[in-house]
Design an enzyme around this catalytic site. Structure first.
Site, short mmCIF file in Angstrom:
data_model
loop_
_atom_site.label_atom_id
_atom_site.label_comp_id
_atom_site.label_asym_id
_atom_site.label_seq_id
_atom_site.Cartn_x
_atom_site.Cartn_y
_atom_site.Cartn_z
N GLU A 1 0.69 -0.60 -4.98
CA GLU A 1 -0.29 0.45 -5.21
C GLU A 1 0.45 1.76 -5.48
OE1 GLU A 1 -3.83 2.96 -3.05
OE2 GLU A 1 -1.84 2.70 -2.21
N ASP B 1 0.82 -1.20 0.00
CA ASP B 1 0.00 0.00 0.00
C ASP B 1 0.86 1.26 0.00
OD1 ASP B 1 -2.69 1.29 0.46
OD2 ASP B 1 -1.68 1.97 2.28
#
Length: 584
Positions: free
Chosen positions: A296, A227
């Site tokens: 991401e 992330d």
């Protein structure tokens, strides 16, 4: 538009030489449909109104029947849940809301027994401010003193108001700095103030996070979705970032007005993820099984900086840097040329050996039925699943689930609460996170709780749910299943790809391999369009086609033949998949 044949370079195979290409050379992360589950909203088995790991295990057979190859779970770790689990207080523990470590082990074993892979979210950029490391760092207890990025105030506005060290701003439209009165210093936090950034210039932090990664790889996960990777390392000179746009004074997000050259995509960030990749690859060296890293990136970096996250053969970084282009820049007003531009933007910029991926929805974006219109659901799912590369899909899109309109008192999303409560309805991410709709019973079969579910179930659950759609051969769910079956064909895994300029309203592309040809056509408009096939798809031999798949709102039937020498119609927002009929 040029034909893209990137896959052939990967396998050193040339179609013109009539080599037989096999999917045996493809890895699991290349052949899978990757299905993202928002665990709190998937299935509740203990009637507390929150989804749990046992619920995902209970529905594993549904995922297998759908054709899913890889399950990706959003965060399930110990957390105060200020940002729905992305604020982690223990990277090696399961939040009791979701169950126990034994429940995790059981879910992993169930998925593996069904031939599916398991990917977890990994949040390397920050922890919760309730993490033991941060609590001790605040108190300057070694070795944790410099586990986070601390700086003295630049000065004081008055006796009680310290000034941040510089002008850095974060995605939540705030200063990147939060002042801690105990330590009397500011700390960096890209997101909510409860999410302090870790200091990757500290070797002890690097080893701590490597150990977290080892813990989950040793637990048998098959990959990690990492992330917020672009924010991992900040410049250690703490220079002000330059203003590059008048957006700062336009009423639009101030974050977009700065060149984030000192807080995004630093060379040290790429190096750190290269080190993570080396660790993942070390497991494959032991047992031959790939542990995939999926990053991401978002759409803030330039396309060049995004592509750098692929790395290269001698310096690998990620297997898949997530591609947000279709999700972030296209909607129901987009033309075929808009789609061409963003599809080609990814395909044309990939490094040699790169593998494409596509997303149209996730836990942070409006659902497909809302960003487009409900009648476009099949068309957009067809695009996502039949483009070259790996599709990453979000739970509920196979049903055409809709966003839920929520009252202010129902909002839980920290982004909406922190950024601007007055406009929360346009910012909150809760509407796409509402409970999964299994059937027409109370709470849509998501939970047996006698009270409220953590977010309200969509009122349309009585007509949009798994149980109803299973019975309808033309439902979104069954079309989705047929799409996944279709993409198991080597044409869609390895074949050539070409976009066509049919019209502003018709998005058309070809997938072909040797003597197999598929033509996909999507009507983006709200009007019927007439297709002159022979004058727009000019490089296809004169042959008849049959309908391999059609959307729910199409006038055609699967299996029927189409004479492409004549013009034909395509209904508004519908799509068709044509398969060339082989001569006998």
């Amino acid at each position: 538009m040029r034909s893209v044949n990137i896959f052939l370079s990967i396998f050193a195979v040339c179609l013109k030489a009539d080599f037989i290409i096999s999917t045996d050379t493809l890895d699991w992360w290349q052949t899978s449909v990757i299905y993202q589950i928002w665990p709190r909203s998937f299935k509740d088995t203990n009637s507390d109104g929150n989804g749990d790991l046992k619920g995902i295990e209970e529905k594993a057979d549904y995922l297998k029947d759908l054709g899913i190859g890889t399950v990706w779970l959003s965060p399930i770790y110990e957390s105060p849940m200020r940002d729905m689990g992305y604020d982690i207080s223990d990277f090696k523990a399961i939040h009791p809301m979701f169950g126990t470590m034994a429940d995790f082990d059981s879910l992993r074993d169930k998925l593996h027994s069904l031939g599916m892979k398991l990917v977890l979210d990994f949040v390397p950029n920050h922890s919760s401010d309730e993490h033991e490391w941060f609590i001790k760092s605040v108190q300057r207890i070694d070795p944790y003193t410099d586990y986070y990025v601390w700086q003295d105030p630049k000065g004081w506005f008055n006796e009680t108001t310290p000034l941040p060290p510089n002008n850095w701003t974060g995605p939540f439209e705030q200063s990147l700095w939060s002042y801690h009165p105990t330590r009397k210093q500011f700390y960096v936090r890209q997101f909510a103030r409860e999410q302090p950034d870790l200091n990757y210039r500290n070797e002890k932090v690097v080893e701590e996070m490597m150990n977290v990664m080892r813990f989950w790889l040793d637990k048998g996960v098959d990959g990690l979705r990492m992330d917020a990777v672009i924010h991992l390392v900040e410049d250690d000179r703490f220079l002000d970032e330059p203003l590059v746009s008048s957006l700062l004074f336009s009423g639009k997000p101030a974050y977009m007005a700065f060149d984030h050259k000192y807080t995004q995509c630093l060379p040290e960030t790429y190096e750190m993820f290269h080190q993570f990749r080396k660790l993942a690859d070390s497991y494959k060296e032991k047992d031959g099984q790939t542990r995939a890293l999926m990053l991401e990136i978002g759409t803030m970096p330039t396309i060049e900086n995004t592509m750098r996250f692929y790395g290269n053969k001698s310096y690998p970084i990620s297997h898949i840097p997530f591609n947000f282009l279709l999700m972030d820049f296209l909607n129901d007003t987009s033309t075929a040329q808009d789609f061409h531009y963003f599809i080609n933007k990814w395909m044309d910029n990939m490094p040699e050996g790169g593998w494409p991926n596509w997303m149209l929805g996730n836990h942070d974006r409006m659902r497909i039925a809302d960003r487009y219109v409900p009648s476009s659901v099949d068309s957009m799912n067809t695009l996502l699943l039949l483009l070259p590369g790996t599709p990453v899909v979000y739970n509920g899109e196979e049903l055409g689930m809709n966003n839920v309109k929520l009252r202010w008192d129902q909002i839980t999303d920290v982004y909406a609460l922190v950024v601007d409560p007055l406009i929360y309805s346009t910012r909150s991410r809760d509407p796409e996170r509402t409970p999964f709709q299994w059937d027409s019973s109370r709470h849509a079969g998501f939970s047996n709780t006698s009270g409220k579910t953590w977010l309200p179930v969509n009122p349309d659950y009585y007509r949009i749910n798994v149980e109803i759609q299973k019975k309808d051969p033309k439902s979104h769910l069954n079309i989705y299943k047929n799409l996944i079956k279709l993409r198991s064909n080597d044409v869609f895994r390895l074949g050539d790809f070409k976009l066509y300029n049919v019209s502003e309203k018709i998005l058309a592309f070809k997938r072909s391999l040797q003597n197999e040809i598929f033509i996909i056509m999507i009507n983006l408009s709200n009007e019927e369009e007439v297709i002159d096939f022979k004058n727009t798809i000019k490089d296809v031999p004169n042959t008849n086609f049959k309908f391999a798949l059609v959307s729910q709102n199409s006038e055609y039937e699967v299996g029927n033949e189409l004479n492409t020498r004549n013009t034909f119609r395509i209904r508004p927002k519908s799509c068709i998949v044509l398969e060339a009929i082989k001569s006998t």
